[in-house]
Design a protein around this motif. Structure first.
Motif, PDB file in Angstrom:
ATOM      1  N   ILE A  96     117.221 -21.501 170.105  1.00  0.00           N
ATOM      2  CA  ILE A  96     117.557 -20.460 169.144  1.00  0.00           C
ATOM      3  C   ILE A  96     116.930 -20.806 167.803  1.00  0.00           C
ATOM      4  CG2 ILE A  96     119.388 -19.275 167.887  1.00  0.00           C
ATOM      5  CD1 ILE A  96     121.176 -19.518 170.260  1.00  0.00           C
ATOM      6  N   VAL A  97     116.088 -19.917 167.318  1.00  0.00           N
ATOM      7  CA  VAL A  97     115.436 -20.077 166.013  1.00  0.00           C
ATOM      8  C   VAL A  97     116.099 -19.098 165.044  1.00  0.00           C
ATOM      9  CG1 VAL A  97     113.284 -19.813 164.722  1.00  0.00           C
ATOM     10  CG2 VAL A  97     113.260 -20.861 167.003  1.00  0.00           C
ATOM     11  N   PRO A  98     116.836 -19.595 164.037  1.00  0.00           N
ATOM     12  CA  PRO A  98     117.492 -18.691 163.085  1.00  0.00           C
ATOM     13  C   PRO A  98     116.516 -18.198 162.035  1.00  0.00           C
ATOM     14  CG  PRO A  98     117.925 -20.946 162.445  1.00  0.00           C
ATOM     15  CD  PRO A  98     117.106 -21.011 163.717  1.00  0.00           C
ATOM     16  N   GLU A  99     116.745 -16.971 161.571  1.00  0.00           N
ATOM     17  CA  GLU A  99     115.953 -16.456 160.444  1.00  0.00           C
ATOM     18  C   GLU A  99     116.861 -16.233 159.240  1.00  0.00           C
ATOM     19  OE1 GLU A  99     112.943 -12.834 159.052  1.00  0.00           O
ATOM     20  OE2 GLU A  99     113.543 -12.990 161.166  1.00  0.00           O
ATOM     21  N   PHE A 100     116.524 -16.902 158.159  1.00  0.00           N
ATOM     22  CA  PHE A 100     117.204 -16.796 156.866  1.00  0.00           C
ATOM     23  C   PHE A 100     116.193 -16.206 155.903  1.00  0.00           C
ATOM     24  CE2 PHE A 100     118.197 -19.808 153.062  1.00  0.00           C
ATOM     25  CZ  PHE A 100     118.747 -18.774 152.326  1.00  0.00           C
ATOM     26  N   GLU A 101     116.346 -14.919 155.580  1.00  0.00           N
ATOM     27  CA  GLU A 101     115.349 -14.177 154.799  1.00  0.00           C
ATOM     28  C   GLU A 101     115.309 -14.620 153.331  1.00  0.00           C
ATOM     29  OE1 GLU A 101     113.022 -11.892 154.880  1.00  0.00           O
ATOM     30  OE2 GLU A 101     113.247 -10.598 156.638  1.00  0.00           O
ATOM     31  N   ILE A 102     114.137 -15.061 152.890  1.00  0.00           N
ATOM     32  CA  ILE A 102     113.883 -15.328 151.468  1.00  0.00           C
ATOM     33  C   ILE A 102     112.428 -14.952 151.159  1.00  0.00           C
ATOM     34  CG2 ILE A 102     115.567 -17.185 151.212  1.00  0.00           C
ATOM     35  CD1 ILE A 102     113.246 -19.189 151.508  1.00  0.00           C
ATOM     36  N   PRO A 103     112.127 -14.526 149.947  1.00  0.00           N
ATOM     37  CA  PRO A 103     113.036 -14.237 148.831  1.00  0.00           C
ATOM     38  C   PRO A 103     113.480 -12.773 148.767  1.00  0.00           C
ATOM     39  CG  PRO A 103     110.796 -14.213 148.039  1.00  0.00           C
ATOM     40  CD  PRO A 103     110.709 -14.519 149.506  1.00  0.00           C
ATOM     41  N   GLY A 104     112.923 -11.913 149.641  1.00  0.00           N
ATOM     42  CA  GLY A 104     113.323 -10.511 149.660  1.00  0.00           C
ATOM     43  C   GLY A 104     114.350 -10.244 150.741  1.00  0.00           C
ATOM     44  N   HIS A 105     114.646  -8.976 150.983  1.00  0.00           N
ATOM     45  CA  HIS A 105     115.666  -8.609 151.961  1.00  0.00           C
ATOM     46  C   HIS A 105     116.933  -9.434 151.763  1.00  0.00           C
ATOM     47  CE1 HIS A 105     113.440  -5.652 154.244  1.00  0.00           C
ATOM     48  NE2 HIS A 105     112.418  -6.480 154.418  1.00  0.00           N
ATOM     49  N   SER A 106     117.369  -9.527 150.525  1.00  0.00           N
ATOM     50  CA  SER A 106     118.439 -10.450 150.145  1.00  0.00           C
ATOM     51  C   SER A 106     119.655  -9.757 149.529  1.00  0.00           C
ATOM     52  CB  SER A 106     117.881 -11.483 149.150  1.00  0.00           C
ATOM     53  OG  SER A 106     117.140 -10.846 148.121  1.00  0.00           O
ATOM     54  N   SER A 107     119.759  -8.445 149.681  1.00  0.00           N
ATOM     55  CA  SER A 107     120.811  -7.689 148.991  1.00  0.00           C
ATOM     56  C   SER A 107     122.216  -8.107 149.393  1.00  0.00           C
ATOM     57  CB  SER A 107     120.641  -6.186 149.251  1.00  0.00           C
ATOM     58  OG  SER A 107     119.411  -5.717 148.744  1.00  0.00           O
ATOM     59  N   ALA A 108     122.442  -8.437 150.669  1.00  0.00           N
ATOM     60  CA  ALA A 108     123.785  -8.826 151.102  1.00  0.00           C
ATOM     61  C   ALA A 108     124.234 -10.095 150.388  1.00  0.00           C
ATOM     62  CB  ALA A 108     123.823  -9.012 152.616  1.00  0.00           C
ATOM     63  N   ALA A 109     123.312 -11.052 150.236  1.00  0.00           N
ATOM     64  CA  ALA A 109     123.653 -12.290 149.527  1.00  0.00           C
ATOM     65  C   ALA A 109     123.872 -12.029 148.045  1.00  0.00           C
ATOM     66  CB  ALA A 109     122.533 -13.317 149.729  1.00  0.00           C
ATOM     67  N   ILE A 110     123.056 -11.173 147.443  1.00  0.00           N
ATOM     68  CA  ILE A 110     123.196 -10.857 146.013  1.00  0.00           C
ATOM     69  C   ILE A 110     124.493 -10.088 145.766  1.00  0.00           C
ATOM     70  CG2 ILE A 110     122.156  -9.586 144.092  1.00  0.00           C
ATOM     71  CD1 ILE A 110     119.404 -10.243 145.361  1.00  0.00           C
ATOM     72  N   ALA A 111     124.915  -9.263 146.732  1.00  0.00           N
ATOM     73  CA  ALA A 111     126.201  -8.573 146.611  1.00  0.00           C
ATOM     74  C   ALA A 111     127.347  -9.578 146.573  1.00  0.00           C
ATOM     75  CB  ALA A 111     126.385  -7.610 147.781  1.00  0.00           C
ATOM     76  N   ALA A 112     127.182 -10.694 147.273  1.00  0.00           N
ATOM     77  CA  ALA A 112     128.220 -11.731 147.296  1.00  0.00           C
ATOM     78  C   ALA A 112     128.183 -12.587 146.034  1.00  0.00           C
ATOM     79  CB  ALA A 112     128.033 -12.603 148.536  1.00  0.00           C
ATOM     80  N   TYR A 113     126.991 -12.932 145.559  1.00  0.00           N
ATOM     81  CA  TYR A 113     126.819 -13.795 144.379  1.00  0.00           C
ATOM     82  C   TYR A 113     125.738 -13.171 143.498  1.00  0.00           C
ATOM     83  CZ  TYR A 113     129.355 -17.269 147.155  1.00  0.00           C
ATOM     84  OH  TYR A 113     130.314 -17.934 147.903  1.00  0.00           O
TER      85      TYR A 113
END
Length: 546
Positions: free
Chosen positions: A264-281
């Motif tokens: 399993i290769v996880p994908e952690f999107e950076i630096p765009g497609h980041s709205s969910a994280a910015i909504a949290a912090y």
């Protein structure tokens, strides 16, 4: 009539009576013809002989030459599930099925030899034994309820064409759940696919628990509504959506995949497609504005503020938790479709760029990406990202990006470039420069596209090696991925309809040598696979024979 002839006639009559009353004298062996051998993916060398081997209650499986016991235990378990026979694992050299270590074979290769006397499997790794077992399961035949399970006498020498044979599931747009992931993993394993690319973070939702930043899932995993039907429809479902995986669930799924020789290769999107994280912090964003998790899909304005050391530390903290959860060598960092407007309009970002001699927003992205690549490499892993991370502008079709300047900064060399869009010459150039390439050209591999855009035959015809690439660079093409983006597939049945049967075509693209591929043979093997899908209730697309 002599005594021998009378005896033979008597045996024949006795068997006829037994057969009439369904009580026995069933033929335990028979020969097979080539049309009966339909394997998926197609092996690379198959020699069919006369006769067959019959599986009966009490048959034995043994390891030899230091084969790990897990290989024979897994094979026994799967054969018992398939046949309902009692199968024993022991170390008797006279066992019916013998697994033997052959270190001369490549890590996923296997040899399978079947004769009326037994079955012999050779491989150099547990993966090879696993794939031999998957082939053996496909060879099992039962002519009637009364007849035994037969395996044709056959010799198969097999190995994959590519080492990276991936399926991607996007769970940011819609959360599908652990049971569905296991269902997908089971089908991948049966098709000898070995990488599950898991898109877990994006604008539409954050789907993985991060202990250090709990609001990522408390806030970022939930949205108030969802856009439906298609891009810019203006329609909403009227229902909230959310969900995420705990770290305990992640570990369980990683282990479940590993049992099936899937990484399993996880994908952690950076630096765009980041709205969910910015909504949290909010402080993660460049604009400094409070936002909600978007209910509309597509590209959004804000990005991570890559000039902020606190944001850089956040990215590293998340990666450290991912390293603990995912043993994969490769970690995917996304990097696609980054909108540069917010950076170009930010006073503090422009000041940072001037101070550090960074000429374009594309260079800023690569500078930050290279920092993260170095951090990933220092932790014994390797970074992967969509091909925008090379700094080329591949988005002439996006109004807001078509005038973006290209980067002069060079991407870190240890990176795996995930090619999805742009001129194929870009993939060729990257391979020539020594980058590892996974070819997922969107026009040929995106499962969210309808069957008119990517037919089964078009999927089957895809070749991950770009036309004209010199043979000395072929080793830099690691393989392919097929991508299931889920903006418009909210239910598991929707995902299945888009995925199946095309996933089988991509499995054969990844496994079978070009010289052994044949679409009609593939279609015949697929008919058998579809019967399995029917039994499992998999909602595969019904495709015309024409």
């Amino acid at each position: 009539m002599n005594a021998k002839a009378l005896f033979a006639k008597g045996v024949f009559l006795l068997c006829s009576i037994f057969l009439l009353f369904n009580t026995g004298c069933v033929r335990k062996h028979r020969s097979f013809v080539s049309d009966e051998i339909n394997l998926l993916p197609q092996p690379n060398e198959v020699i069919l002989s006369e006769n067959s081997f019959a599986l009966e209650d009490g048959i034995t499986i043994a390891n030899s030459n230091g084969v790990d016991a897990s290989a024979s235990n897994w094979l026994a378990k799967n054969l018992m599930q398939k046949t309902a026979l009692e199968i024993k694992v022991d170390q008797n050299s006279d066992a019916d099925i013998v697994l033997a270590l052959d270190k001369n074979l490549d890590k996923e290769a296997y040899h399978l030899e079947v004769s009326p006397k037994g079955i012999h499997i050779s491989a150099s790794t547990s993966a090879g034994f696993f794939y031999a077992g998957e082939t053996l399961k496909q060879l099992l035949t039962k002519d009637s309820d009364e007849s035994p399970w037969l395996v044709p006498s056959i010799s198969i020498k097999d190995a994959p064409r590519f080492g990276w044979r991936a399926y991607m599931l996007d769970e940011s747009r819609y959360f599908h759940g652990a049971d569905f992931v296991k269902r997908i993993l089971d089908q991948m394993a049966s098709l000898k696919m070995n990488v599950f690319h898991w898109h877990l973070t994006d604008d539409a939702g954050w789907r993985i628990e991060i202990k250090k930043y709990p609001k990522l899932t408390e806030v970022g995993a939930f949205r108030a509504d969802s856009e439906i039907e298609t891009w810019g429809s203006g329609k909403l479902s009227g229902e909230p959506h959310g969900g995420f995986y705990t770290q305990e669930q992640i570990r369980e799924l990683v282990a479940y995949a590993a049992e099936r020789h899937i990484t399993i290769v996880p994908e952690f999107e950076i630096p765009g497609h980041s709205s969910a994280a910015i909504a949290a912090y909010t402080w993660l964003g460049t604009a400094g504005e409070d936002i909600d998790v978007p209910v509309k899909f597509g590209r959004h304005y804000d990005n991570y503020d890559v000039t902020n050391p606190k944001v850089e530390q956040f990215v590293k903290d998340v990666l450290l938790e991912l390293f603990e959860l995912f043993p994969s060598e490769v970690i995917h960092i996304g990097g696609d479709e980054v909108g540069y407007q917010v950076w170009n309009e930010s006073k503090h970002v422009q000041e940072y760029m001037k101070e550090h001699g960074i000429k374009t927003a594309a260079d800023l992205q690569i500078q930050f990406t290279n920092k993260i690549s170095k951090f990933i490499e220092q932790n014994g892993r390797r970074m992967m990202g969509w091909n925008e991370i090379m700094g080329k502008n591949i988005h002439g079709d996006f109004e807001e990006k078509k005038h973006d300047q290209e980067a002069q900064t060079e991407l870190a060399k240890n990176t795996v470039v995930h090619f999805w869009k742009g001129d194929l010459n870009l993939a060729t150039e990257a391979a020539q420069k020594g980058y590892g390439i996974v070819n997922s050209l969107h026009s040929n591999t995106y499962l969210d596209y309808n069957y008119e855009s990517i037919s089964l035959e078009k999927a089957y015809s895809f070749d991950p090696i770009p036309e004209g690439l010199e043979s000395q660079y072929h080793e830099n093409i690691y393989g392919l991925g097929c991508q299931m983006w889920s903006e418009w597939t909210p239910t598991n049945k929707d995902v299945e309809r888009q995925t199946f049967p095309r996933i089988a075509a991509y499995a054969e693209v990844g496994w079978t040598n070009l010289s052994n591929k044949n679409f009609e043979s593939f279609r015949n093997a697929l008919k058998i696979k579809q019967k399995e899908w029917d039994a499992l209730g998999i909602n595969y697309a019904k495709i015309s024979e024409e």
